[in-house]
Write a protein that holds these residues in place. Sequence first.
Motif, PDB file in Angstrom:
ATOM      1  N   PRO A   1     -15.002  25.957  37.419  1.00 46.56           N
ATOM      2  CA  PRO A   1     -14.273  24.823  38.007  1.00 46.56           C
ATOM      3  C   PRO A   1     -13.339  25.254  39.134  1.00 46.56           C
ATOM      4  N   LYS A   2     -13.241  24.426  40.154  1.00 44.70           N
ATOM      5  CA  LYS A   2     -12.393  24.733  41.315  1.00 44.70           C
ATOM      6  C   LYS A   2     -10.911  24.682  40.990  1.00 44.70           C
ATOM      7  N   SER A   3     -10.572  24.120  39.840  1.00 43.89           N
ATOM      8  CA  SER A   3      -9.164  24.028  39.443  1.00 43.89           C
ATOM      9  C   SER A   3      -8.615  25.371  38.952  1.00 43.89           C
ATOM     10  N   LEU A   4      -9.505  26.362  38.831  1.00 37.07           N
ATOM     11  CA  LEU A   4      -9.101  27.674  38.332  1.00 37.07           C
ATOM     12  C   LEU A   4      -8.980  28.681  39.471  1.00 37.07           C
ATOM     13  N   SER A   5      -8.117  29.659  39.277  1.00 33.79           N
ATOM     14  CA  SER A   5      -8.009  30.780  40.210  1.00 33.79           C
ATOM     15  C   SER A   5      -8.858  31.908  39.643  1.00 33.79           C
ATOM     16  N   VAL A   6      -9.989  32.179  40.302  1.00 35.57           N
ATOM     17  CA  VAL A   6     -10.963  33.126  39.757  1.00 35.57           C
ATOM     18  C   VAL A   6     -10.972  34.423  40.555  1.00 35.57           C
ATOM     19  N   HIS A   7     -10.911  35.535  39.843  1.00 30.78           N
ATOM     20  CA  HIS A   7     -10.915  36.864  40.460  1.00 30.78           C
ATOM     21  C   HIS A   7     -12.020  37.700  39.837  1.00 30.78           C
ATOM     22  N   THR A   8     -12.647  38.534  40.635  1.00 33.40           N
ATOM     23  CA  THR A   8     -13.680  39.428  40.126  1.00 33.40           C
ATOM     24  C   THR A   8     -13.349  40.874  40.472  1.00 33.40           C
ATOM     25  N   ALA A   9     -13.767  41.778  39.599  1.00 32.59           N
ATOM     26  CA  ALA A   9     -13.562  43.210  39.835  1.00 32.59           C
ATOM     27  C   ALA A   9     -14.835  43.939  39.441  1.00 32.59           C
ATOM     28  N   SER A  10     -15.500  44.501  40.441  1.00 31.81           N
ATOM     29  CA  SER A  10     -16.712  45.282  40.177  1.00 31.81           C
ATOM     30  C   SER A  10     -16.300  46.724  39.922  1.00 31.81           C
ATOM     31  N   MET A  11     -16.457  47.166  38.685  1.00 27.83           N
ATOM     32  CA  MET A  11     -16.040  48.522  38.343  1.00 27.83           C
ATOM     33  C   MET A  11     -16.794  49.028  37.126  1.00 27.83           C
ATOM     34  N   ASP A  12     -16.892  50.339  37.033  1.00 26.95           N
ATOM     35  CA  ASP A  12     -17.513  50.994  35.893  1.00 26.95           C
ATOM     36  C   ASP A  12     -16.411  51.305  34.884  1.00 26.95           C
ATOM     37  N   LEU A  13     -16.377  50.550  33.796  1.00 20.27           N
ATOM     38  CA  LEU A  13     -15.309  50.702  32.814  1.00 20.27           C
ATOM     39  C   LEU A  13     -15.325  52.059  32.126  1.00 20.27           C
ATOM     40  N   SER A  14     -16.469  52.726  32.135  1.00 21.56           N
ATOM     41  CA  SER A  14     -16.563  54.013  31.444  1.00 21.56           C
ATOM     42  C   SER A  14     -15.779  55.114  32.149  1.00 21.56           C
ATOM     43  N   VAL A  15     -15.454  54.914  33.430  1.00 17.10           N
ATOM     44  CA  VAL A  15     -14.708  55.934  34.172  1.00 17.10           C
ATOM     45  C   VAL A  15     -13.368  55.415  34.697  1.00 17.10           C
ATOM     46  N   ALA A  16     -13.058  54.158  34.449  1.00 16.02           N
ATOM     47  CA  ALA A  16     -11.808  53.569  34.947  1.00 16.02           C
ATOM     48  C   ALA A  16     -10.605  54.152  34.210  1.00 16.02           C
ATOM     49  N   THR A  17      -9.531  54.384  34.939  1.00 17.36           N
ATOM     50  CA  THR A  17      -8.298  54.884  34.325  1.00 17.36           C
ATOM     51  C   THR A  17      -7.414  53.711  33.916  1.00 17.36           C
ATOM     52  N   ALA A  18      -6.421  54.001  33.095  1.00 19.48           N
ATOM     53  CA  ALA A  18      -5.490  52.968  32.665  1.00 19.48           C
ATOM     54  C   ALA A  18      -4.761  52.360  33.870  1.00 19.48           C
ATOM     55  N   ASP A  19      -4.394  53.198  34.830  1.00 17.42           N
ATOM     56  CA  ASP A  19      -3.698  52.710  36.027  1.00 17.42           C
ATOM     57  C   ASP A  19      -4.600  51.782  36.846  1.00 17.42           C
ATOM     58  N   GLU A  20      -5.877  52.147  36.962  1.00 19.36           N
ATOM     59  CA  GLU A  20      -6.818  51.303  37.708  1.00 19.36           C
ATOM     60  C   GLU A  20      -7.009  49.959  37.019  1.00 19.36           C
ATOM     61  N   LEU A  21      -7.095  49.972  35.719  1.00 21.48           N
ATOM     62  CA  LEU A  21      -7.251  48.729  34.969  1.00 21.48           C
ATOM     63  C   LEU A  21      -6.006  47.851  35.104  1.00 21.48           C
ATOM     64  N   LYS A  22      -4.852  48.480  35.056  1.00 26.42           N
ATOM     65  CA  LYS A  22      -3.609  47.721  35.210  1.00 26.42           C
ATOM     66  C   LYS A  22      -3.523  47.104  36.605  1.00 26.42           C
ATOM     67  N   ASP A  23      -3.925  47.843  37.624  1.00 30.95           N
ATOM     68  CA  ASP A  23      -3.907  47.332  39.002  1.00 30.95           C
ATOM     69  C   ASP A  23      -4.792  46.094  39.136  1.00 30.95           C
TER      70      ASP A  23
END
Length: 267
Positions: A57-79
């Motif tokens: 729905p257009k009433s929502l603010s939608v964000h996407t993040a293309s990333m490999d969770l198996s190598v993501a750091t805690a700082d990257e996830l927080k960002d």
Amino acid sequence: MSVPLLSGKVFLLVTGASQGIGKQITESFATLLGNGSVVLLIARNKNALKETAQKLPKSLSVHTASMDLSVATADELKDVVCKALGSESATQFEKAVIVHNAGSLGDVSKPANDMKDFEIWRNYYNLNVFSPAILNGVFMELFNKETKVTRLVVNITSLCGIQPCKSLAYYCTGKAAREMFFKVFAIENPQVNVLNYSPGPVETDMQEVLRNNLGDADGKKTFNDIKASGSVLTTEQTINRLMEILKLQNYKSGDHVDYYDKQDLKQ
């Protein structure tokens, strides 16, 4: 369907949102969110993520993040979560919901005795156990108890997390470890609503892999028989059931609830 846990202004995070169950969760949950809610979708496939986002729905603010969770750091996830929040304060939301759906089967062709490669085990657990644990910690750091936000954690688990299946040692142990993490999290955080949801046999790429590549012949036959009998569920069927379970809330936080469990009979 009205689901109080998904009503109002919500921050919703879904992993593995580009296909299958994760995609259906995103689309179904999004129809229940109030205006101004923020949705963050994480997966590896950038184009598929955008396709999912475009259906919301257009009433929502939608964000996407293309990333490999198996190598993501805690700082990257927080960002990533902070970018989705933008100028919004966590306290501006009524609900904060995180769905840990991303995961993989691993190699289903081998018996347990042949699983002797440390690196394969590490990579499997990085994605299926460690990344959801770390992402959950990051999410709870931002939406902590001081924010007074109602918090819901949904972990997509499996019957294989509580019942062993031949040739599925990676998958069974990963699901078991992940589910136990969220059970521990639940008893340590009684103010957070935690559900380990087992979606049943759903028509996804994983089901096709099991039907074609499972090393155990009897298990392979079982999955093919389920398909032949018409018992395989659609993603819409299983997520409708998930929403019904969340609406009724007849479970103890941290419980394993299967698609076929008669939760509506538990008073």
